[in-house]
Design a protein around this motif. Sequence first.
Motif, PDB file in Angstrom:
ATOM      1  N   SER A   1       3.196   6.555  -6.534  1.00  0.00           N
ATOM      2  CA  SER A   1       2.504   5.942  -5.393  1.00  0.00           C
ATOM      3  C   SER A   1       2.157   6.940  -4.294  1.00  0.00           C
ATOM      4  O   SER A   1       1.669   6.544  -3.232  1.00  0.00           O
ATOM      5  N   ALA A   2       2.410   8.223  -4.517  1.00  0.00           N
ATOM      6  CA  ALA A   2       2.196   9.224  -3.462  1.00  0.00           C
ATOM      7  C   ALA A   2       0.743   9.261  -3.004  1.00  0.00           C
ATOM      8  O   ALA A   2       0.457   9.294  -1.802  1.00  0.00           O
ATOM      9  N   GLU A   3      -0.193   9.252  -3.931  1.00  0.00           N
ATOM     10  CA  GLU A   3      -1.603   9.321  -3.577  1.00  0.00           C
ATOM     11  C   GLU A   3      -2.030   8.077  -2.809  1.00  0.00           C
ATOM     12  O   GLU A   3      -2.808   8.157  -1.851  1.00  0.00           O
ATOM     13  N   GLN A   4      -1.526   6.915  -3.237  1.00  0.00           N
ATOM     14  CA  GLN A   4      -1.851   5.670  -2.540  1.00  0.00           C
ATOM     15  C   GLN A   4      -1.311   5.704  -1.111  1.00  0.00           C
ATOM     16  O   GLN A   4      -2.008   5.295  -0.166  1.00  0.00           O
ATOM     17  N   ARG A   5      -0.073   6.175  -0.945  1.00  0.00           N
ATOM     18  CA  ARG A   5       0.500   6.273   0.402  1.00  0.00           C
ATOM     19  C   ARG A   5      -0.290   7.254   1.263  1.00  0.00           C
ATOM     20  O   ARG A   5      -0.483   7.037   2.456  1.00  0.00           O
ATOM     21  N   TYR A   6      -0.729   8.325   0.650  1.00  0.00           N
ATOM     22  CA  TYR A   6      -1.510   9.323   1.383  1.00  0.00           C
ATOM     23  C   TYR A   6      -2.806   8.715   1.898  1.00  0.00           C
ATOM     24  O   TYR A   6      -3.192   8.914   3.055  1.00  0.00           O
TER      25      TYR A   6
ATOM     26  N   ILE B   1      -3.454   5.479   2.401  1.00  0.00           N
ATOM     27  CA  ILE B   1      -3.131   4.471   3.416  1.00  0.00           C
ATOM     28  C   ILE B   1      -2.787   5.149   4.737  1.00  0.00           C
ATOM     29  O   ILE B   1      -3.091   4.635   5.823  1.00  0.00           O
ATOM     30  N   GLY B   2      -2.152   6.301   4.648  1.00  0.00           N
ATOM     31  CA  GLY B   2      -1.758   7.024   5.857  1.00  0.00           C
ATOM     32  C   GLY B   2      -2.921   7.346   6.765  1.00  0.00           C
ATOM     33  O   GLY B   2      -2.799   7.289   8.003  1.00  0.00           O
TER      34      GLY B   2
ATOM     35  N   ASP C   1       6.457  10.528  -8.575  1.00  0.00           N
ATOM     36  CA  ASP C   1       6.155   9.694  -7.398  1.00  0.00           C
ATOM     37  C   ASP C   1       4.763   9.102  -7.576  1.00  0.00           C
ATOM     38  O   ASP C   1       3.806   9.556  -6.947  1.00  0.00           O
TER      39      ASP C   1
END
Length: 242
Positions: free
Chosen positions: A208-213, A215-216, A206
């Motif tokens: 993009s997980a860190e990027q989504r985190y 952005i969250g 995954d």
Amino acid sequence: MRATLIVAIVLIFMNASVLAQGQTLTLSSANIDPSDHASLVRGAKAYSRYCLSCHSLQYQHYKQVAKGLQLSHGELQRDIMITPNTHWTMPMNAAFSNENMKQWLGRPAPDLTYITKQYSPDWLYTYLHAFYTDPTQPLGVNNWLVPNVSMPNVLQGLQGPTQAIYSKSSTNLLLGVKVSGAGVLNPKQYDQFVRDLVNYLNYTADPSAEQRYNIGWWVLGFLSLFTMLAWLLKKEYWRDAH
């Protein structure tokens, strides 16, 4: 319906039998850090050197790895690619074909793109610490976590030779695995090596997980601010209401 019930009963008794033998294994904590860029790069290099010959990452491309890990084209060619003919837009396919793997090991090596999603980082970390010498097996090794494993212990040279620890009361009761000789890495270095490898595989499942985190947190901040403003606006509107 009857067949389903029979299968369920068989599985229950099989699990009960395993528990009765006492051969349960508590997973070790991998303690991975998806934000540790240096660890991810080391893990990518380790995977390319020790795993990619047999295990593909067919849902990951070299170009994606370069972009995600901030590697230049030259660094990618030097540290990650395994052959000069591999183009950086290609998926990370294994060097050996499925036909080769069937001939040598009896079955193709599985793709590992989603291995940490299928199991867990802790499971994979424990698995790579659970190999031990077993002369009764075709490859001369076995694994405490996956009995009768068909994979060779490709990291034995780094970890050193290992042997099983059996109960004094029963040679069939496996209690653990211990390193019985020196390897290229000492135990602390080997732990870090495996942790980096697991960290990279967790990332590649995954990317993009860190990027989504990250952005969250901005989204939560915006929602909190919006909620406060909405509450103040509602309070202003209802000030003169009776």
